[in-house]
Design a protein around this motif. Structure first.
Motif, PDB file in Angstrom:
ATOM      1  N   SER A  95      -3.992  -0.209   2.753  1.00 20.71           N
ATOM      2  CA  SER A  95      -4.183   1.108   3.376  1.00 20.71           C
ATOM      3  C   SER A  95      -2.895   1.564   4.055  1.00 20.71           C
ATOM      4  O   SER A  95      -1.975   0.774   4.282  1.00 20.71           O
ATOM      5  N   SER A  96      -2.845   2.847   4.398  1.00 27.44           N
ATOM      6  CA  SER A  96      -1.640   3.405   5.031  1.00 27.44           C
ATOM      7  C   SER A  96      -1.399   2.815   6.413  1.00 27.44           C
ATOM      8  O   SER A  96      -0.262   2.739   6.881  1.00 27.44           O
ATOM      9  N   ASP A  97      -2.482   2.384   7.093  1.00 24.77           N
ATOM     10  CA  ASP A  97      -2.339   1.769   8.421  1.00 24.77           C
ATOM     11  C   ASP A  97      -1.456   0.537   8.376  1.00 24.77           C
ATOM     12  O   ASP A  97      -0.763   0.219   9.336  1.00 24.77           O
ATOM     13  N   PHE A  98      -1.488  -0.150   7.222  1.00 21.83           N
ATOM     14  CA  PHE A  98      -0.739  -1.399   7.086  1.00 21.83           C
ATOM     15  C   PHE A  98       0.758  -1.173   7.304  1.00 21.83           C
ATOM     16  O   PHE A  98       1.383  -1.850   8.114  1.00 21.83           O
ATOM     17  N   TYR A  99       1.352  -0.218   6.589  1.00 23.40           N
ATOM     18  CA  TYR A  99       2.804  -0.040   6.692  1.00 23.40           C
ATOM     19  C   TYR A  99       3.224   0.937   7.784  1.00 23.40           C
ATOM     20  O   TYR A  99       4.392   0.990   8.153  1.00 23.40           O
ATOM     21  N   LYS A 100       2.263   1.694   8.330  1.00 24.34           N
ATOM     22  CA  LYS A 100       2.607   2.640   9.399  1.00 24.34           C
ATOM     23  C   LYS A 100       2.549   2.003  10.789  1.00 24.34           C
ATOM     24  O   LYS A 100       3.291   2.391  11.681  1.00 24.34           O
ATOM     25  N   LEU A 101       1.668   1.018  10.960  1.00 21.17           N
ATOM     26  CA  LEU A 101       1.477   0.462  12.307  1.00 21.17           C
ATOM     27  C   LEU A 101       1.440  -1.072  12.331  1.00 21.17           C
ATOM     28  O   LEU A 101       2.243  -1.704  13.023  1.00 21.17           O
ATOM     29  N   PHE A 284       6.257  -6.000  -2.316  1.00 21.15           N
ATOM     30  CA  PHE A 284       5.065  -6.279  -3.115  1.00 21.15           C
ATOM     31  C   PHE A 284       4.124  -5.071  -3.131  1.00 21.15           C
ATOM     32  O   PHE A 284       3.437  -4.823  -4.112  1.00 21.15           O
ATOM     33  N   MET A 285       4.114  -4.345  -2.009  1.00 25.38           N
ATOM     34  CA  MET A 285       3.264  -3.156  -1.908  1.00 25.38           C
ATOM     35  C   MET A 285       3.781  -2.031  -2.819  1.00 25.38           C
ATOM     36  O   MET A 285       3.022  -1.261  -3.383  1.00 25.38           O
ATOM     37  N   LEU A 286       5.111  -1.957  -2.982  1.00 23.40           N
ATOM     38  CA  LEU A 286       5.722  -0.868  -3.739  1.00 23.40           C
ATOM     39  C   LEU A 286       5.849  -1.165  -5.231  1.00 23.40           C
ATOM     40  O   LEU A 286       5.963  -0.252  -6.043  1.00 23.40           O
ATOM     41  N   LEU A 287       5.851  -2.467  -5.577  1.00 26.56           N
ATOM     42  CA  LEU A 287       5.940  -2.828  -6.998  1.00 26.56           C
ATOM     43  C   LEU A 287       4.612  -2.517  -7.686  1.00 26.56           C
ATOM     44  O   LEU A 287       3.568  -2.512  -7.050  1.00 26.56           O
ATOM     45  N   PRO A 288       4.662  -2.281  -9.017  1.00 27.23           N
ATOM     46  CA  PRO A 288       3.392  -1.989  -9.719  1.00 27.23           C
ATOM     47  C   PRO A 288       2.465  -3.198  -9.607  1.00 27.23           C
ATOM     48  O   PRO A 288       2.942  -4.310  -9.686  1.00 27.23           O
ATOM     49  N   LYS A 289       1.187  -2.976  -9.451  1.00 24.15           N
ATOM     50  CA  LYS A 289       0.550  -1.735  -9.074  1.00 24.15           C
ATOM     51  C   LYS A 289       0.843  -1.400  -7.621  1.00 24.15           C
ATOM     52  O   LYS A 289       0.757  -2.269  -6.775  1.00 24.15           O
ATOM     53  N   LYS A 290       1.105  -0.112  -7.361  1.00 20.11           N
ATOM     54  CA  LYS A 290       1.404   0.273  -5.987  1.00 20.11           C
ATOM     55  C   LYS A 290       0.157   0.168  -5.108  1.00 20.11           C
ATOM     56  O   LYS A 290      -0.948   0.430  -5.559  1.00 20.11           O
ATOM     57  N   PHE A 291       0.403  -0.201  -3.837  1.00 18.34           N
ATOM     58  CA  PHE A 291      -0.645  -0.293  -2.821  1.00 18.34           C
ATOM     59  C   PHE A 291      -1.773  -1.252  -3.215  1.00 18.34           C
ATOM     60  O   PHE A 291      -2.924  -1.050  -2.878  1.00 18.34           O
TER      61      PHE A 291
END
Length: 316
Positions: A95-101, A284-291
């Motif tokens: 989720s976005s919370d992971f890399y934002k906070l 790892f988050m940015l490599l395929p598959k993303k997220f």
């Protein structure tokens, strides 16, 4: 015999942690604390109690390597072992919370811990207080941000505990407290005995066996959730555990008893493994598959963890 003490200690820590979570949540309901706050603070603090008791017991017993190694090794195991195995069973969505906070906070605390230890070779009261205060600030931000949108933390709280009697709460607290006290004592004693009998350092036993042992509850919960294909499996829960380990477990321990850095390999080797396992999650988050962290990434993470354990024993 040392292995028996370790196993008995771990069993008591798991039992004590479970009773402490139940009693803490029940008590929180009595004070009309919201489920969101209970899930994000009370449950998190209670589930960190086994690690806290082990580190505190080790520091008081004159084994600071176990106190530090327990936390550093546990943070490595949460990602390398727990996340690796869970991702192999079922892919994990990010989720976005992971890399934002969550991830930035985990990285910040990991790097701050490194510089605190490097600066004086000891984690003192002031540094422990800074780590603990940073956790309070993080939780306040998290709760404000999560109100109305975070159902994960609410799902962790059992509604049935609202009906718990005062007598049951007291009994659970007593059982939990006693189990945690004896469990941590036996685990630290067993770890020290095992290090002596196998001719390895306390640091090696703590970053591997003790750390894996205190990560068993997270591993069991994650694997069961993955097998059932529940959406509740969250990378955020593991990252949250790592944040609590540094800021709460080491923070509170250092405030009660300063933690000396005895074995330099904790600073020159193990802590870099901890930072490395944390840092690798972003590419790892940015490599395929993303997220998503799927099976291949899970195998890579688990393979790296097995290599870490092997290198810890072979290079001691």
């Amino acid at each position: 015999m040392s292995l028996i003490w370790i196993v008995l200690g771990l069993i008591l820590l798991v039992v004590g942690g479970e009773f402490l979570v139940r009693s803490s949540v029940s008590l929180s309901f009595k004070f009309n604390i919201s489920k969101l706050v209970i899930g994000m603070t009370v449950v998190s603090f209670a589930t960190s109690a086994p690690e806290l008791l082990v580190s505190l017991q080790a520091a008081l017993d004159g084994s600071p390597d176990i106190a530090l190694g327990n936390v550093i090794g546990s943070n490595i195991a949460n990602i390398g072992l727990v996340l690796g195995i869970t991702a192999i069973i079922a892919p994990l969505a990010i989720s976005s919370d992971f890399y934002k906070l969550n991830w930035p906070m985990m990285m910040l605390l990991s790097i701050v811990l490194y510089f605190f230890l490097r600066s004086g070779g000891v984690l003192n009261f002031t540094e422990g207080l800074i780590l603990f205060v940073s956790l309070i600030i993080f939780l306040v931000v998290l709760i404000k941000k999560s109100k109305g949108e975070n159902e994960e933390a609410i799902d962790e709280v059992d509604d049935a505990l609202q009906q718990t009697s005062n007598f049951k709460i007291v009994v659970w607290l007593l059982i939990g407290g006693a189990a945690l006290y004896f469990g941590s004592s036996w685990l630290v004693f067993g770890a020290k005995e095992m290090a002596l009998s196998y001719g390895v350092s306390e640091r090696v036993i703590s970053v591997t066996m003790v750390a894996i042992g205190t990560s068993v509850p997270e591993l069991a919960a994650s694997v069961i959730a993955a097998i059932k294909q529940e959406k509740a499996i969250s990378l955020g829960n593991l990252i949250g555990s790592n944040i609590f380990n540094i800021s709460s477990v080491l923070g509170l321990t250092a405030m009660i008893q300063p933690i000396n850095l005895v074995n330099p390999k904790l600073l020159t080797n193990d802590i870099f493994w901890m930072i490395g396992f944390s840092a690798i999650l972003i590419p790892f988050m940015l490599l395929p598959k993303k997220f998503e962290i799927g099976r291949l990434k899970g195998f890579i993470i688990l393979g790296a963890y097995i290599f870490f354990v092997y290198s810890a024993f072979s290079a001691d």
